[in-house]
Design an enzyme around this catalytic site. Structure first.
Site, PDB file in Angstrom:
ATOM      1  N   LYS A   1       1.017  -1.368   0.184  1.00  0.00           N
ATOM      2  CA  LYS A   1       0.000   0.256  -0.073  1.00  0.00           C
ATOM      3  C   LYS A   1       0.307   1.209  -0.043  1.00  0.00           C
ATOM      4  O   LYS A   1       0.561   2.591  -0.197  1.00  0.00           O
ATOM      5  CB  LYS A   1      -0.263  -0.262   1.198  1.00  0.00           C
ATOM      6  CG  LYS A   1      -1.769  -1.234   1.207  1.00  0.00           C
ATOM      7  CD  LYS A   1      -2.629  -1.103   2.498  1.00  0.00           C
ATOM      8  CE  LYS A   1      -3.147  -2.801   3.432  1.00  0.00           C
ATOM      9  NZ  LYS A   1      -4.167  -1.855   4.342  1.00  0.00           N
ATOM     10  N   GLY A   2       2.414   1.205   0.530  1.00  0.00           N
ATOM     11  CA  GLY A   2       3.061   1.910   0.307  1.00  0.00           C
ATOM     12  C   GLY A   2       3.724   3.432  -0.353  1.00  0.00           C
ATOM     13  O   GLY A   2       3.295   4.181  -0.037  1.00  0.00           O
TER      14      GLY A   2
ATOM     15  N   GLU B   1       7.975   2.599  -5.961  1.00  0.00           N
ATOM     16  CA  GLU B   1       7.940   2.076  -4.300  1.00  0.00           C
ATOM     17  C   GLU B   1       7.769   3.412  -3.409  1.00  0.00           C
ATOM     18  O   GLU B   1       8.617   4.376  -3.851  1.00  0.00           O
ATOM     19  CB  GLU B   1       9.365   1.121  -4.477  1.00  0.00           C
ATOM     20  CG  GLU B   1       9.809   0.763  -3.932  1.00  0.00           C
ATOM     21  CD  GLU B   1       8.310  -0.606  -2.871  1.00  0.00           C
ATOM     22  OE1 GLU B   1       7.799   0.056  -2.927  1.00  0.00           O
ATOM     23  OE2 GLU B   1       8.633  -1.532  -1.948  1.00  0.00           O
ATOM     24  N   ASP B   2       7.818   3.145  -2.569  1.00  0.00           N
ATOM     25  CA  ASP B   2       8.073   3.678  -1.477  1.00  0.00           C
ATOM     26  C   ASP B   2       9.757   4.102  -0.758  1.00  0.00           C
ATOM     27  O   ASP B   2       9.363   4.902  -0.329  1.00  0.00           O
ATOM     28  CB  ASP B   2       6.631   3.933  -0.488  1.00  0.00           C
ATOM     29  CG  ASP B   2       6.530   2.289   0.274  1.00  0.00           C
ATOM     30  OD1 ASP B   2       7.538   1.200  -0.501  1.00  0.00           O
ATOM     31  OD2 ASP B   2       5.977   1.867   1.051  1.00  0.00           O
TER      32      ASP B   2
ATOM     33  N   ASP C   1      14.547  -0.447   1.645  1.00  0.00           N
ATOM     34  CA  ASP C   1      15.090  -1.682   3.039  1.00  0.00           C
ATOM     35  C   ASP C   1      15.965  -2.662   2.218  1.00  0.00           C
ATOM     36  O   ASP C   1      16.880  -2.789   2.032  1.00  0.00           O
ATOM     37  CB  ASP C   1      14.144  -1.731   3.758  1.00  0.00           C
ATOM     38  CG  ASP C   1      14.081  -2.152   4.883  1.00  0.00           C
ATOM     39  OD1 ASP C   1      15.203  -1.345   4.974  1.00  0.00           O
ATOM     40  OD2 ASP C   1      13.796  -3.119   5.734  1.00  0.00           O
TER      41      ASP C   1
ATOM     42  N   LYS D   1      17.236   2.589   2.126  1.00  0.00           N
ATOM     43  CA  LYS D   1      17.709   3.241   3.297  1.00  0.00           C
ATOM     44  C   LYS D   1      19.165   1.735   2.945  1.00  0.00           C
ATOM     45  O   LYS D   1      19.001   0.507   3.271  1.00  0.00           O
ATOM     46  CB  LYS D   1      17.278   2.202   4.303  1.00  0.00           C
ATOM     47  CG  LYS D   1      15.740   2.878   4.936  1.00  0.00           C
ATOM     48  CD  LYS D   1      15.675   2.202   6.489  1.00  0.00           C
ATOM     49  CE  LYS D   1      14.648   1.319   6.457  1.00  0.00           C
ATOM     50  NZ  LYS D   1      13.624   1.328   7.445  1.00  0.00           N
TER      51      LYS D   1
ATOM     52  N   PHE E   1      13.322   3.480  11.913  1.00  0.00           N
ATOM     53  CA  PHE E   1      11.881   3.820  10.668  1.00  0.00           C
ATOM     54  C   PHE E   1      10.707   4.258  11.041  1.00  0.00           C
ATOM     55  O   PHE E   1      10.940   4.812  11.388  1.00  0.00           O
ATOM     56  CB  PHE E   1      11.356   1.699  11.790  1.00  0.00           C
ATOM     57  CG  PHE E   1      10.266   1.421  10.664  1.00  0.00           C
ATOM     58  CD1 PHE E   1      10.855   0.527   9.777  1.00  0.00           C
ATOM     59  CD2 PHE E   1       8.875   1.623  11.039  1.00  0.00           C
ATOM     60  CE1 PHE E   1       9.648  -0.423   9.481  1.00  0.00           C
ATOM     61  CE2 PHE E   1       8.053   1.348  10.060  1.00  0.00           C
ATOM     62  CZ  PHE E   1       8.164   0.017   9.917  1.00  0.00           C
TER      63      PHE E   1
ATOM     64  N   ASP F   1       3.439   3.203   7.020  1.00  0.00           N
ATOM     65  CA  ASP F   1       2.896   2.162   8.063  1.00  0.00           C
ATOM     66  C   ASP F   1       4.393   1.905   8.610  1.00  0.00           C
ATOM     67  O   ASP F   1       4.948   1.296   8.885  1.00  0.00           O
ATOM     68  CB  ASP F   1       2.012   1.513   7.314  1.00  0.00           C
ATOM     69  CG  ASP F   1       2.749   0.400   7.113  1.00  0.00           C
ATOM     70  OD1 ASP F   1       2.839   0.104   6.516  1.00  0.00           O
ATOM     71  OD2 ASP F   1       2.519  -0.956   7.938  1.00  0.00           O
TER      72      ASP F   1
ATOM     73  N   ARG G   1      -0.283   6.032   7.692  1.00  0.00           N
ATOM     74  CA  ARG G   1      -0.221   6.040   6.441  1.00  0.00           C
ATOM     75  C   ARG G   1      -0.120   7.757   6.420  1.00  0.00           C
ATOM     76  O   ARG G   1       0.218   8.469   5.125  1.00  0.00           O
ATOM     77  CB  ARG G   1      -0.827   5.238   5.766  1.00  0.00           C
ATOM     78  CG  ARG G   1      -0.222   3.766   5.847  1.00  0.00           C
ATOM     79  CD  ARG G   1      -0.957   3.230   4.647  1.00  0.00           C
ATOM     80  NE  ARG G   1      -0.835   1.727   5.077  1.00  0.00           N
ATOM     81  CZ  ARG G   1       0.276   1.141   4.598  1.00  0.00           C
ATOM     82  NH1 ARG G   1       1.273   1.601   4.266  1.00  0.00           N
ATOM     83  NH2 ARG G   1       0.122  -0.158   5.366  1.00  0.00           N
TER      84      ARG G   1
HETATM   85  P1  IMP Z   1      12.176  -4.650   1.699  1.00  0.00           P
HETATM   86  O1  IMP Z   1      11.939  -5.931   0.696  1.00  0.00           O
HETATM   87  O2  IMP Z   1      13.719  -6.364   3.238  1.00  0.00           O
HETATM   88  O3  IMP Z   1      13.597  -3.696   0.594  1.00  0.00           O
HETATM   89  O4  IMP Z   1      11.041  -4.230   2.207  1.00  0.00           O
HETATM   90  C1  IMP Z   1      10.537  -3.075   1.567  1.00  0.00           C
HETATM   91  C2  IMP Z   1       9.667  -2.745   2.304  1.00  0.00           C
HETATM   92  O5  IMP Z   1       9.085  -2.818   3.504  1.00  0.00           O
HETATM   93  C3  IMP Z   1       8.172  -1.561   1.339  1.00  0.00           C
HETATM   94  O6  IMP Z   1       8.054  -1.545   0.048  1.00  0.00           O
HETATM   95  C4  IMP Z   1       7.898  -0.867   3.276  1.00  0.00           C
HETATM   96  O7  IMP Z   1       6.711  -1.803   2.792  1.00  0.00           O
HETATM   97  C5  IMP Z   1       8.534  -1.266   4.079  1.00  0.00           C
HETATM   98  N1  IMP Z   1       9.644  -0.545   4.577  1.00  0.00           N
HETATM   99  C6  IMP Z   1      10.806  -0.974   4.749  1.00  0.00           C
HETATM  100  N2  IMP Z   1      11.493  -0.011   5.260  1.00  0.00           N
HETATM  101  C7  IMP Z   1       9.786   1.034   5.658  1.00  0.00           C
HETATM  102  C8  IMP Z   1      10.056   1.531   6.615  1.00  0.00           C
HETATM  103  O8  IMP Z   1      11.041   2.487   7.362  1.00  0.00           O
HETATM  104  N3  IMP Z   1       8.947   2.199   7.261  1.00  0.00           N
HETATM  105  C9  IMP Z   1       7.897   1.536   6.705  1.00  0.00           C
HETATM  106  N4  IMP Z   1       8.100   0.232   6.268  1.00  0.00           N
HETATM  107  C10 IMP Z   1       8.990   0.171   5.410  1.00  0.00           C
HETATM  108 MG    MG Z   2       5.870  -1.183   0.605  1.00  0.00          MG
END
Ligand code: IMP
Ligand code: MG
Length: 175
Positions: A43-44, A99-100, A103, A131, A152, A159, A165
């Site tokens: 949803k982000g 993408e929001d 990570d 990040k 975070f 969220d 959000r």
């Molecule tokens: P990844 O697979 O670890 O890169 O995670 C990506 C997803 O995790 C993003 O699309 C977000 O939905 C969520 N996410 C990662 N870091 C954060 C954060 O700091 N705040 C909120 N959501 C996060």
């Molecule tokens: Mg996301």
């Protein structure tokens, strides 16, 4: 951390607006004369998508995909699934993923592989925040807004446990 935590502004709505403008200018330059399919990850990315596309002046289509990787906490489970698929054809399209936050990179690299198998004409990634210190899978971000340290973030679509959000600024939760 609890949902009582007090969100502290990291990037104000004015800073976000300026960054979205900068990203839109880069995207406008590259997609002039094309009609890409913008794929938002739910949803982000919904708020970022809504602001970004209003600054794009070429014909485009919007679609959304919902992936699951996170449980209710902060850590990615490492396994990604498509929970709600696209309704558009990807084959032969210029696809730009919105993408929001990137990570560990696990979610986005899963999605890029998933889309690549559908044979788009091109495939690029626009991420509002990154990040890099948390990366476990390498990811190329073609259009990047903010680079952040290992904090975070909530707000502007992001969220914590489905909350925050709606905050208009990007915030860090105070412990
Ligand atoms: P990844 O697979 O670890 O890169 O995670 C990506 C997803 O995790 C993003 O699309 C977000 O939905 C969520 N996410 C990662 N870091 C954060 C954060 O700091 N705040 C909120 N959501 C996060
Ligand atoms: Mg996301």
């Amino acid at each position: 951390m609890s949902s009582q935590s007090n969100p502290k502004i990291l990037f104000s709505r004015q800073e976000i607006e300026a960054t979205v403008r900068k990203l839109a200018a880069e995207i406008r330059k590259d997609y002039q004369g094309k009609s890409p399919l913008l794929v938002g990850i739910l949803k982000g990315s919904f708020m970022f998508m809504a602001d970004l596309i209003r600054l794009l002046d070429f014909p485009l289509e919007v679609d959304f995909i919902r992936l699951s990787s996170y449980g209710r906490g902060r850590e990615s489970s490492g396994k990604v699934k498509v929970v709600q698929d696209l309704s558009s054809q990807v084959r032969g399209r210029e696809v730009l993923v919105i993408e929001d936050i990137v990570d560990t990179g696990i979610t986005i690299s899963f999605l890029l592989d998933y889309l690549r198998k559908k044979k788009p004409a091109s495939l690029r990634l626009c991420a509002l925040t990154d990040k890099p210190s948390r990366r476990r899978v390498p990811v190329t971000i073609d259009y990047l807004g903010f680079t952040v340290s290992d904090k975070f973030l909530v707000g502007y679509g992001l969220d914590w446990d489905e909350k925050f959000r709606n905050l208009p600024d990007i915030c860090v939760l105070e412990e």
